[in-house]
Design an enzyme around this catalytic site. Structure first.
Site, mmCIF file in Angstrom:
data_model
loop_
_atom_site.group_PDB
_atom_site.id
_atom_site.type_symbol
_atom_site.label_atom_id
_atom_site.label_comp_id
_atom_site.label_asym_id
_atom_site.label_seq_id
_atom_site.Cartn_x
_atom_site.Cartn_y
_atom_site.Cartn_z
ATOM 1 N N GLY A 244 2.852 6.372 10.872
ATOM 2 C CA GLY A 244 3.929 5.398 10.739
ATOM 3 C C GLY A 244 3.843 4.183 11.606
ATOM 4 C CD GLU A 281 0.451 14.067 9.204
ATOM 5 O OE1 GLU A 281 1.404 13.429 8.710
ATOM 6 O OE2 GLU A 281 0.418 15.307 9.233
ATOM 7 N N PRO A 282 -2.208 8.612 10.771
ATOM 8 C CG PRO A 282 -3.982 7.550 11.862
ATOM 9 C CD PRO A 282 -3.322 8.893 11.682
ATOM 10 N N GLY A 283 -1.886 5.792 8.558
ATOM 11 C CA GLY A 283 -2.317 5.254 7.272
ATOM 12 C C GLY A 283 -2.359 3.745 7.319
ATOM 13 N NE ARG A 284 3.115 0.382 6.882
ATOM 14 C CZ ARG A 284 3.818 0.138 5.787
ATOM 15 N NH1 ARG A 284 3.645 -1.010 5.151
ATOM 16 N NH2 ARG A 284 4.684 1.009 5.334
ATOM 17 N NE ARG A 320 4.263 -2.935 1.957
ATOM 18 C CZ ARG A 320 4.681 -3.904 2.770
ATOM 19 N NH1 ARG A 320 4.238 -5.145 2.622
ATOM 20 N NH2 ARG A 320 5.554 -3.636 3.725
ATOM 21 C CB CYS A 350 8.415 -10.196 -18.982
ATOM 22 S SG CYS A 350 7.328 -11.265 -19.918
ATOM 23 C CD GLU A 351 11.148 -6.391 -15.268
ATOM 24 O OE1 GLU A 351 12.285 -6.710 -14.841
ATOM 25 O OE2 GLU A 351 10.959 -5.509 -16.114
ATOM 26 C CE1 TYR A 378 1.850 3.981 1.519
ATOM 27 C CE2 TYR A 378 1.701 2.595 3.463
ATOM 28 C CZ TYR A 378 1.789 3.853 2.882
ATOM 29 O OH TYR A 378 1.799 4.966 3.687
#
Length: 423
Positions: A244, A281-284, A320, A350-351, A378
């Site tokens: 995190g 548990e690093p990710g980002r 994101r 188309c949003e 992500y």
């Protein structure tokens, strides 16, 4: 011009480079949109974790959900990492990339019986169990196939990580983990079940955390529990402190990984738990600032209230901003002369929520290539085929070397598993 994130991303003259590769040239060769990652940047982000844990029993488990490309997983496997997974598919990816099942921790609040069985047969290191109901089912599955499931309970410490509500995971109102007040009883139950071996305790309070204090607060509560659990004769071998740690998207100043770990280890030692194995548990923080999303400007659409810069990347390529209203820096890959104007950078989906950046000062014209920074985490891993749009290609660079690590999807790929009715 100062860019947030990786030191491997910089202008050389007028051109933006990642490592030793001019990014605009990659779009000329490989098309757009295009994800590009730096292997050097990933390994540089891993280094402070490994340095801070040197001499300790430890395992750094890369969180696969952040970026699950096989070349990314291969990079971390070769660097000695384990992996934090949340699905059968992520386990398959880890094994295909050369990762070791014995270095895999299986997290996630909704593991299926099939996923449990496959993970047990593969020989994963540990299950991070998130509820009593999951614990009971895992016991049944393990017993049915004659295996023992090594478990750690993910404990929800009710600590506010100070992050976006969608990526906060450690509060009472979140779906994750076993409530702190019932954790001891859940450990008692785990110790009594067939096919279950208690090996650790797990705590993960959220993502994009930029302060040390939430980690320290959560750790105190976890160590209180460890002492109560072991007082009942249930041994805790490892402390899984989750991940995190945030990155710099704009002006955030998160602590360096080795500074954070140093403070956590100091508390662990001071409370007499220095003999335990430590899992992170690093990710980002390992991949976020190692990647960019390149996109070509198609049209400029000035208006009375807003100026729109229409690019060929969209919310299906990068979720994101639409999902979290996340700010990601956007720059031109060639620094043009002249004044900037304020633009909303939007895609062709188309949003009204299809935007990559709002109110950005850019000197831009049709045909320019923009870089969305800090897109290594992500980004592609959350991409979709909404509006029947093929997902982007992915490249890995290392110095002046460039590899295609995922080909661009063709339109025919998008419906090859579908069938017309026979009549």
């Amino acid at each position: 011009m100062t860019l947030p994130g990786s030191p491997f991303l910089a202008y050389q003259g007028a051109d933006l480079f990642l490592d030793d590769v001019p990014l605009r040239d990659l779009v000329k060769q490989h098309g757009s949109p295009l994800y590009v990652y730096s292997r050097r940047a990933m390994l540089a982000a891993l280094a402070p974790y490994q340095r801070a844990l040197q001499g300790r029993a430890h395992l750094v488990c890369y969180a696969v959900k952040a970026n699950s490309n096989l070349a990314v997983l291969q990079t971390f496997a070769k660097a000695g990492c384990g992996f934090d997974i949340v699905s059968e598919g992520e386990l398959a990816r880890v094994l295909a990339a050369g990762g070791e099942a014995g270095k895999v921790v299986f997290s996630g609040v909704g593991k299926t019986r099939r996923e449990m069985r496959l993970a047990l047969e593969a020989g994963v290191r540990c299950f991070n169990v998130e509820s009593t109901a999951e614990l009971e089912v895992l016991s049944q599955v393990a017993s049915e196939i004659g295996r023992t499931a090594r478990v750690s309970l993910r404990v929800n410490p009710d600590v506010d990580a100070g992050t976006h509500p969608y990526i906060s995971t450690g509060l009472k109102g979140n779906k994750f983990g076993v409530a702190h007040e019932v954790a001891l009883a859940t450990y008692r139950r785990a110790a009594s079940l067939p096919g279950i071996e208690v090996v650790g305790i797990d705590c993960h309070i959220g993502s994009q955390i930029t302060e040390v204090s939430p980690y320290l607060d959560a750790l105190d509560r976890v160590l209180d529990l460890v002492e109560a659990i072991e007082a009942e004769g249930i041994r805790i071998h490892h402390l899984d402190l989750g991940g995190g740690l945030g990155i710099t998207y704009t002006d955030e100043v998160p602590p360096a990984a080795d500074v954070l770990i140093g403070q956590l280890l100091a508390k662990i030692d001071a409370r007499g738990h220095g003999h335990r194995e430590i899992v992170f548990e690093p990710g980002r923080s390992l991949v976020g600032n190692a990647g960019v999303l390149l996109t070509e400007v198609m049209f400029l659409k000035p208006g009375e209230q807003k100026n729109f810069c229409v690019v060929d990347a969209a919310m299906n390529d990068l979720m994101r901003p639409a999902l979290y209203e996340a700010y990601m820096s956007i720059v031109n890959t060639q620094q043009p002369d002249g004044a900037t104007e304020v633009w909303d950078v939007v895609g062709p989906v188309c949003e009204s929520g299809d935007w990559l950046g709002r109110d950005r000062a850019l000197n831009v014209q049709a045909g320019d290539v923009l870089a969305v920074l800090s897109a290594g985490a992500y980004g592609m891993t959350m991409a979709s085929n909404y509006n029947t749009r093929g997902r982007a290609a992915e490249l890995m660079v290392d110095g002046n070397q460039v590899w295609v690590v995922r080909e661009r999807e063709a339109v025919a790929d998008l419906f090859k598993l579908e069938m017309l009715l026979p009549v």
